[in-house]
Design an enzyme around this catalytic site. Structure first.
Site, short mmCIF file in Angstrom:
data_model
loop_
_atom_site.label_atom_id
_atom_site.label_comp_id
_atom_site.label_asym_id
_atom_site.label_seq_id
_atom_site.Cartn_x
_atom_site.Cartn_y
_atom_site.Cartn_z
N GLN A 97 111.42 -22.49 17.13
CA GLN A 97 111.42 -21.04 17.32
C GLN A 97 111.57 -20.75 18.81
OE1 GLN A 97 107.79 -18.93 16.34
NE2 GLN A 97 108.83 -16.96 16.20
N VAL A 99 112.50 -17.58 20.13
CA VAL A 99 112.09 -16.21 20.44
C VAL A 99 110.81 -15.92 19.66
CG1 VAL A 99 112.71 -13.76 20.42
CG2 VAL A 99 114.48 -15.51 20.81
N HIS A 103 111.75 -14.05 12.73
CA HIS A 103 113.14 -13.86 12.33
C HIS A 103 113.51 -14.87 11.26
CE1 HIS A 103 113.01 -16.61 15.79
NE2 HIS A 103 114.04 -17.24 15.25
N HIS A 105 116.83 -16.81 9.50
CA HIS A 105 118.25 -17.15 9.61
C HIS A 105 118.88 -17.21 8.22
CE1 HIS A 105 118.03 -18.55 13.88
NE2 HIS A 105 116.79 -18.85 13.54
#
Length: 305
Positions: A97, A99, A103, A105
């Site tokens: 990870q 960031v 999130h 993908h």
């Protein structure tokens, strides 16, 4: 608060990243192409709220993010027609990870693409190690309880009750159809002293008994399912009509059928009909005078001895 203003993904949320290739957004999530896509068609979805770990998302945020990821996967499949698809969510630097903002993908895959294998070769963990890991997981994981509305529960119960009613009616019909058949066959067998017709009546009785036992077993299983639904058993998916709690074996199936045979609606009813058939089969023998003469002769011989 500092993380919100320095987070690259939060800038996208605020509309401050003018280089981002945004795909779509709504009031909950935003979907976009990453700056350096692994493959063309690679896209991502993020929640608007700044959350670093997937486990810190609210139930609603999990729903919003994963539904959006599903929509993206459908769009990617239609647009690029890949051979496969990866849905990837990473937490922490060790899991790649980069960031610290949740999130997901959505990555289209093709055979022999540049991404290659994402899983290592087969592991060589000992069975004891796997058992220990399983025990640790089971002691720390509780799946969320699925909330079912009263209307859904009522409809679920109605579906189960409908099957119970049909099985009960089928059992009743079996007996209704059988009685005229055995009345005709046994009646003929008694009056005409026909062993063959009596045997035919007994065979028909056994076939109908087998059908009746099957109907009553199914009814009993669904009555049990009905009670579990009413008690809000969380192991039953909404609207599921699968009554099996454990894997069925020959032994368990036999014991279930044997329990049904012992019930008052099966045991006494079909036992009486079978005995009646046996009586009909014995009539030609019992009414034969030569047979009784032989019996008397045998008794005399025994007495003389």
């Amino acid at each position: 608060m500092k993380d919100i203003f320095t987070c690259a993904f939060c800038k996208i949320v605020r509309g401050e990243d003018f280089k981002v290739r945004e795909i779509a957004r709504n009031s909950k999530v935003i979907a976009f192409f990453p700056t350096n896509p692994a493959l063309l068609g690679h896209c991502m979805v993020i929640p608007r709220r700044h959350v670093e770990s997937f486990s810190d998302l609210t139930d609603e945020e999990v729903k919003d993010v994963m539904l959006a990821a599903q929509s993206l996967s459908k769009g990617v499949q239609q647009a690029f027609e890949p051979d496969g698809l990866n849905i990837i969510q990473s937490n922490g630097e060790a899991a790649s990870q980069s960031v610290p903002h949740v999130h997901v993908h959505v990555l289209p895959r093709w055979e022999n693409d540049r991404v290659g294998e994402i899983w290592p070769p087969d592991s060589d963990y000992q069975e004891s190690e796997k058992d220990q890991a399983l025990a640790q997981l089971k002691s720390n994981i509780v799946l969320p309880k699925i909330s079912v509305s009263s209307e859904d529960k009522r409809q679920h119960l109605a579906f189960a009750q409908d099957i119970i009613s049909r099985m009960s009616q089928s059992s009743s019909n079996v007996k209704s159809w059988l009685l005229p058949v055995v009345t005709a066959t046994y009646g003929y067998a008694f009056t005409q002293e026909s062993i063959a017709v009596a045997l035919l009546g007994m065979i028909v009785t056994l076939v109908f008994a087998f059908l009746d036992i099957g109907y009553l077993r199914t009814e009993r299983m669904y009555r049990n399912l009905y009670e579990r639904i009413a008690a809000e058993d969380t192991s039953i998916p909404p609207y599921s009509l699968n009554y099996k709690q454990t894997q069925e074996t020959r032994k368990t199936i036999f014991l279930e059928h044997f329990a049904i045979i012992r019930t008052w609606s099966i045991g006494p009813f079909y036992t009486f009909l079978i005995l009646t058939g046996l009586a009909a089969m014995s009539m030609p023998v019992l009414s034969n005078s030569e047979f009784w003469s032989q019996v008397i002769e045998i008794i005399k011989i025994i007495q003389n001895d």
